[in-house]
Scaffold this active site. Structure first.
Site, PDB file in Angstrom:
ATOM      1  CE  LYS A 121      -4.103  -1.966   0.421  1.00 11.90           C
ATOM      2  NZ  LYS A 121      -4.962  -2.103  -0.734  1.00 11.90           N
ATOM      3  CE  LYS A 153      -7.191 -14.006  -8.641  1.00 16.93           C
ATOM      4  NZ  LYS A 153      -7.177 -12.700  -8.072  1.00 16.93           N
ATOM      5  CE  LYS A 187     -14.984  -4.297  -7.351  1.00 17.84           C
ATOM      6  NZ  LYS A 187     -15.716  -3.492  -8.306  1.00 17.84           N
TER       7      LYS A 187
END
Ligand code: TRP
Length: 332
Positions: free
Chosen positions: A111, A194, A197
């Site tokens: 992150k 894969k 989203k």
């Protein structure tokens, strides 16, 4: 009976990959274990959603999990923020979670790299909140993917640290229950292996997609220039389409198109048409259920209340005991 618990990210619509992945396992497990499934809305605040998006996403996830077959009578299905005891345990665990170990966490470092201008304390202490989620119900088995392995290790550290610090044998150490090797892996429509989203637009077929958009997405799926010469390896995008077929089509259909491929007479257009129709047959009952539940506020409210009550009963007991162990004594 073992207590199984898993948190669900509240990030919008479910796709076929989610369905054949975690959800089918949750549905199976709910009959065999004492299951807690919750929508992790506190966690999602690290990304600062607007109040509208925040609520809409939680609602959508709740609706779709119910539509997919999570039975709120079998499992305890709840919204994380309906159980404020979790926030209290998080606060208490934070006192013994160290900056160094939190900074070493892989997901945190990622992150920091990806969003350097929003490195908030919620991100740093994400694993502490996750540990609180789990041990508030003394869950021992946590069905999650490999990417959560380190978070589980940290949850064990915090649980054991509490036990050691107060010389109690209170929290059982939780373990990841890895079902990933048993999952049917659903590929994407864009040639990647894969369905996800966050992948490219058109990669995923959502459970709530209508037939028209399913046809459109499938007809646009990546293929190749035609069947290879005999003996040559099938290209990844075409293999993906066959793998998708295996999930939703009959064996006869799959065999027919495999034979056509081998004969080098296959027409990808025909294969896609068939695949689209079979996906539609598969998702239609799910979509109808989603629409039905989505329109039923009363049912949603009943489910959420029931889940919150069951979860708070268990969480409340833990918090009372934890307060006692730590040494809180009321003056009134
Ligand atoms: N971190 C998990 C994910 O990203 C979601 C989650 C939050 C969770 N709390 C949890 C999973 C507790 C298992 C147990 O998917």
């Amino acid at each position: 009976m073992e207590t199984v618990l898993s948190g669900i990210r509240s990030t919008g619509n479910l796709h076929l990959g989610n369905y054949f992945g975690a959800i089918r396992n949750f549905i199976k497990m709910q009959h065999e274990h004492n299951c807690y499934f919750f929508i992790a809305d506190y966690h999602s605040l690290t990304t600062h959603p607007t109040p509208e998006d925040f609520h809409r996403n939680v609602r959508q996830v709740l609706v779709e999990y119910l539509a997919a077959g999570i039975d709120p009578e079998q499992a305890t299905l709840y919204v994380q923020s309906d159980v404020p005891e979790i926030a209290e345990l998080y606060l208490l665990l934070n006192m013994n979670a160290y900056k160094g170990e939190l900074e070493r966490c892989t997901s945190f470092k990622e992150k920091v790299r990806k969003q350097p201008d929003n490195v908030n304390a919620g991100l740093l202490t994400y694993p502490v909140l996750m540990a609180a989620d789990i041990i508030i119900h003394k869950a021992s088995k946590v069905p999650v993917g490999k990417d959560q392995e380190q978070h589980l290790e940290m949850a064990r550290t915090f649980a054991n640290r509490f036990n050691r610090m107060y010389r109690v044998d209170y929290f059982p150490p939780p373990y990841a229950f890895n079902f990933e090797n048993k999952l049917i892996k659903i590929p994407g429509l864009d040639g990647s292996t894969k369905m996800g989203k966050s992948e490219s637009e058109g990669n995923a077929v959502f459970l709530a997609d209508d037939p028209k958009s399913i046809r459109k997405k499938v007809m646009r799926a990546t293929t190749d220039s035609g069947p290879q010469k005999p003996g040559e390896k099938m290209s990844q995008p075409v293999e993906n389409l066959f793998n998708l077929m295996k999930a939703v089509c009959s064996k006869d259909t799959v065999d027919y198109f495999l034979q056509e491929y081998k004969n080098a007479t296959i027409r990808y257009g025909d294969m896609k048409k068939q695949l689209a129709e079979d996906i539609i047959s598969f998702t239609t009952p799910l979509r109808e259920k989603i629409l039905e539940i989505d329109a039923d506020n009363e049912y949603l409210s009943k489910v959420a209340r029931m889940g919150a009550e069951k979860a708070r009963e268990s969480a409340g007991k833990t918090i009372r005991e934890v307060r006692e162990i730590i040494g809180f004594r009321s003056f009134y």
